[in-house]
Design a protein around this motif. Structure first.
Motif, PDB file in Angstrom:
ATOM      1  N   ASP A 195       1.268  11.958  11.783  1.00 26.96           N
ATOM      2  CA  ASP A 195       1.783  13.357  12.070  1.00 26.96           C
ATOM      3  C   ASP A 195       3.346  13.243  11.552  1.00 26.96           C
ATOM      4  N   ILE A 196       4.295  12.341  11.840  1.00 30.25           N
ATOM      5  CA  ILE A 196       5.704  11.924  11.542  1.00 30.25           C
ATOM      6  C   ILE A 196       5.675  11.946  10.079  1.00 30.25           C
ATOM      7  N   LEU A 197       4.780  11.241   9.386  1.00 30.69           N
ATOM      8  CA  LEU A 197       5.068  11.025   7.801  1.00 30.69           C
ATOM      9  C   LEU A 197       4.524  12.319   7.001  1.00 30.69           C
ATOM     10  N   LYS A 198       3.851  13.204   7.762  1.00 30.30           N
ATOM     11  CA  LYS A 198       3.885  14.578   7.085  1.00 30.30           C
ATOM     12  C   LYS A 198       4.585  15.757   7.540  1.00 30.30           C
ATOM     13  N   ALA A 199       5.701  15.410   8.677  1.00 33.19           N
ATOM     14  CA  ALA A 199       6.607  16.259   8.957  1.00 33.19           C
ATOM     15  C   ALA A 199       7.740  16.715   7.946  1.00 33.19           C
ATOM     16  N   THR A 200       8.204  17.681   8.197  1.00 32.61           N
ATOM     17  CA  THR A 200       9.359  18.160   7.426  1.00 32.61           C
ATOM     18  C   THR A 200      10.727  17.736   7.811  1.00 32.61           C
ATOM     19  N   PRO A 201      11.559  17.086   7.399  1.00 34.17           N
ATOM     20  CA  PRO A 201      12.673  16.167   7.815  1.00 34.17           C
ATOM     21  C   PRO A 201      13.622  17.376   8.197  1.00 34.17           C
ATOM     22  N   ARG A 202      14.464  17.409   9.336  1.00 35.02           N
ATOM     23  CA  ARG A 202      15.501  18.145   9.757  1.00 35.02           C
ATOM     24  C   ARG A 202      16.753  17.500   9.301  1.00 35.02           C
ATOM     25  N   GLN A 203      17.712  17.923   8.547  1.00 37.31           N
ATOM     26  CA  GLN A 203      18.775  17.321   8.016  1.00 37.31           C
ATOM     27  C   GLN A 203      19.945  17.441   8.876  1.00 37.31           C
ATOM     28  N   VAL A 204      20.623  16.295   9.020  1.00 35.60           N
ATOM     29  CA  VAL A 204      21.947  16.617  10.100  1.00 35.60           C
ATOM     30  C   VAL A 204      22.994  15.805   9.256  1.00 35.60           C
ATOM     31  N   ALA A 205      24.131  16.608   9.148  1.00 34.27           N
ATOM     32  CA  ALA A 205      25.286  16.060   8.627  1.00 34.27           C
ATOM     33  C   ALA A 205      26.245  15.031   9.441  1.00 34.27           C
ATOM     34  N   LEU A 206      26.529  14.022   8.903  1.00 30.61           N
ATOM     35  CA  LEU A 206      27.359  13.093   9.784  1.00 30.61           C
ATOM     36  C   LEU A 206      28.710  12.971   8.977  1.00 30.61           C
ATOM     37  N   THR A 207      29.396  14.058   8.754  1.00 28.89           N
ATOM     38  CA  THR A 207      30.601  14.232   7.779  1.00 28.89           C
ATOM     39  C   THR A 207      31.724  13.308   8.364  1.00 28.89           C
ATOM     40  N   GLY A 208      32.382  12.536   7.871  1.00 26.41           N
ATOM     41  CA  GLY A 208      33.486  12.043   7.821  1.00 26.41           C
ATOM     42  C   GLY A 208      33.194  10.473   8.637  1.00 26.41           C
ATOM     43  N   ALA A 209      31.809  10.168   8.649  1.00 31.17           N
ATOM     44  CA  ALA A 209      31.416   8.805   9.292  1.00 31.17           C
ATOM     45  C   ALA A 209      31.548   7.773   8.145  1.00 31.17           C
ATOM     46  N   GLY A 210      31.456   8.129   6.798  1.00 28.05           N
ATOM     47  CA  GLY A 210      31.649   7.047   5.759  1.00 28.05           C
ATOM     48  C   GLY A 210      30.368   6.790   5.240  1.00 28.05           C
ATOM     49  N   GLN A 211      30.200   5.640   4.694  1.00 26.75           N
ATOM     50  CA  GLN A 211      28.792   5.236   4.084  1.00 26.75           C
ATOM     51  C   GLN A 211      28.020   4.476   4.999  1.00 26.75           C
ATOM     52  N   THR A 212      27.231   5.439   5.691  1.00 29.42           N
ATOM     53  CA  THR A 212      26.308   5.048   6.967  1.00 29.42           C
ATOM     54  C   THR A 212      25.306   4.164   6.270  1.00 29.42           C
ATOM     55  N   GLU A 213      24.952   3.138   7.006  1.00 31.31           N
ATOM     56  CA  GLU A 213      23.993   2.133   6.381  1.00 31.31           C
ATOM     57  C   GLU A 213      23.123   1.318   7.388  1.00 31.31           C
ATOM     58  N   GLY A 214      23.558   1.346   8.817  1.00 27.24           N
ATOM     59  CA  GLY A 214      22.480   1.108   9.869  1.00 27.24           C
ATOM     60  C   GLY A 214      22.328   1.809  11.062  1.00 27.24           C
ATOM     61  N   LYS A 257       0.783  -1.132  -0.045  1.00 27.14           N
ATOM     62  CA  LYS A 257      -0.012   0.124   0.147  1.00 27.14           C
ATOM     63  C   LYS A 257       1.080   1.156   0.087  1.00 27.14           C
ATOM     64  N   LYS A 258       0.819   2.142  -1.017  1.00 22.96           N
ATOM     65  CA  LYS A 258       1.516   3.376  -1.071  1.00 22.96           C
ATOM     66  C   LYS A 258       0.758   4.224  -0.149  1.00 22.96           C
ATOM     67  N   VAL A 259       1.309   4.875   0.698  1.00 10.53           N
ATOM     68  CA  VAL A 259       0.981   5.711   1.895  1.00 10.53           C
ATOM     69  C   VAL A 259       1.209   7.075   1.542  1.00 10.53           C
ATOM     70  N   GLY A 260       2.453   7.485   0.984  1.00  5.89           N
ATOM     71  CA  GLY A 260       2.590   8.750   0.743  1.00  5.89           C
ATOM     72  C   GLY A 260       4.138   8.882   0.278  1.00  5.89           C
ATOM     73  N   ALA A 261       4.771  10.264   0.665  1.00  6.52           N
ATOM     74  CA  ALA A 261       6.059  10.383   0.139  1.00  6.52           C
ATOM     75  C   ALA A 261       6.798  11.633   1.085  1.00  6.52           C
ATOM     76  N   ILE A 262       8.134  11.468   1.056  1.00  5.71           N
ATOM     77  CA  ILE A 262       8.713  12.453   1.980  1.00  5.71           C
ATOM     78  C   ILE A 262       9.892  12.930   1.117  1.00  5.71           C
ATOM     79  N   ALA A 263       9.967  14.497   1.278  1.00  7.81           N
ATOM     80  CA  ALA A 263      10.992  14.973   0.291  1.00  7.81           C
ATOM     81  C   ALA A 263      12.235  15.011   1.207  1.00  7.81           C
ATOM     82  N   ILE A 264      12.937  14.184   0.495  1.00  9.06           N
ATOM     83  CA  ILE A 264      14.352  13.714   1.152  1.00  9.06           C
ATOM     84  C   ILE A 264      15.753  14.173   0.104  1.00  9.06           C
ATOM     85  N   PRO A 265      16.319  15.207   0.521  1.00  7.40           N
ATOM     86  CA  PRO A 265      17.636  15.638  -0.418  1.00  7.40           C
ATOM     87  C   PRO A 265      18.591  14.600  -0.224  1.00  7.40           C
TER      88      PRO A 265
END
Length: 300
Positions: free
Chosen positions: A257-276, A216-224
């Motif tokens: 409400d969470i699925l409609k929220a505007t995401p806050r972006q946080v940089a994890l510079t230097g951590a590498g290819q974060t996957e988990g 079931k498609k619920v929605g979409a989140i704008a993620i840069p």
């Protein structure tokens, strides 16, 4: 006495030589920088970059313990976690401590076509998202449901996307790769990794019981960015979507409400290819990288 007439020429030669030397030095420095970039950057800088991100601390290493860690979830034992290898690795869950020491292995009777995520529900069931789909060509997307005490009884939640009609679709429309999933309120929620150009993570859900479903498609989140994992805080009021070297925080008083929220972006510079990513407690994330890094991040 013609020496004075030679001074301007000598001076010009001297200035030309200095200028050339400087140009060669600049070119050499640029070449060195390019060489470093070609090899993945200045490794000394990479090692210290994580310490420059407020709240991000390296707590251990998974090298030699988990091959290409691609997800995290809490294990049954308090303070322990499960992780696993990316596609091409054996279908094994590796139990680790919060600092990356190996604590056991669990064989799962299912192929690792492209395992990308792991979560658990409140009854001790685990859900492996075997739904990596880099080229949007798979017809065998599935979630493997099992209990660690009876892994041989694993069940399969097979699914297809309601809006995918081509395998593969055009490159700009390839948004059917899913590396992030989690269990919540009787369903498994899927967050796609946009490989097109819309910078959108589509949200789908399927029941948490074995069977064959159209998601079931619920929605979409704008993620840069491209989503690589998802974690929900135990109180259900904060969702974290992990990206490569970054994360996105969504807050709300309810799941809707969470699925409609505007995401806050946080940089994890230097951590590498974060996957988990998994919540260690209400304010702390445990984050793994494909290169073997293990980090804690204190959320703002």
């Amino acid at each position: 006495m013609r020496f004075p007439s030679l001074l301007p020429a000598a001076l010009a030669l001297l200035l030309t030589t200095a200028s050339c030397s400087q140009a060669q030095s600049d070119t050499s420095e640029k070449g060195d920088k390019k060489a470093k970039n070609a090899k993945g950057g200045d490794r000394r800088k990479d090692k210290t970059a994580a310490s420059e991100v407020q709240g991000l601390v390296k707590v251990g290493s998974l090298k030699g313990v988990v091959p290409e860690s691609s997800g995290l979830a809490q294990a049954p034992k308090a303070g322990h976690y499960y992780s696993f290898g990316d596609d091409g690795n054996r279908p094994i869950l590796y139990e680790i401590t919060g600092t990356g020491e190996g604590a056991g292995k669990l064989d799962v009777p299912a192929d690792n076509t492209d395992w990308e995520s792991l979560s658990r529900d409140g009854q001790g069931n685990y859900y492996i998202g075997d739904c990596g789909n880099n080229e949007s060509t798979r017809h065998d997307l599935r979630i493997i449901k099992f209990r660690p005490d009876t892994p041989a009884k694993a069940g399969i939640i097979a699914f297809q996307y309601p809006d995918q009609n081509e395998f593969p679709p055009k490159k700009k429309q390839r948004n059917f790769d899913c590396e992030a999933s989690l269990w919540h309120d009787g369903r498994v929620w899927l967050f796609t990794k946009d490989r097109g150009q819309s910078s959108t993570s589509n949200v789908y859900s399927v029941p948490d019981q074995p069977g064959d479903y159209t998601a079931k498609k619920v929605g979409a989140i704008a993620i840069p960015g491209q989503v690589t994992d998802a974690a929900l805080r135990p109180d259900g009021r904060r969702l974290v979507l992990l990206g490569r070297g970054e994360l996105f925080i969504l807050d709300g008083n309810s799941w809707a409400d969470i699925l409609k929220a505007t995401p806050r972006q946080v940089a994890l510079t230097g951590a590498g290819q974060t996957e988990g990513a998994v919540f260690k407690d209400d304010k702390t994330l445990l984050i793994s990288t494909e290169q073997g890094g293990l980090f804690e991040y204190t959320l703002p």
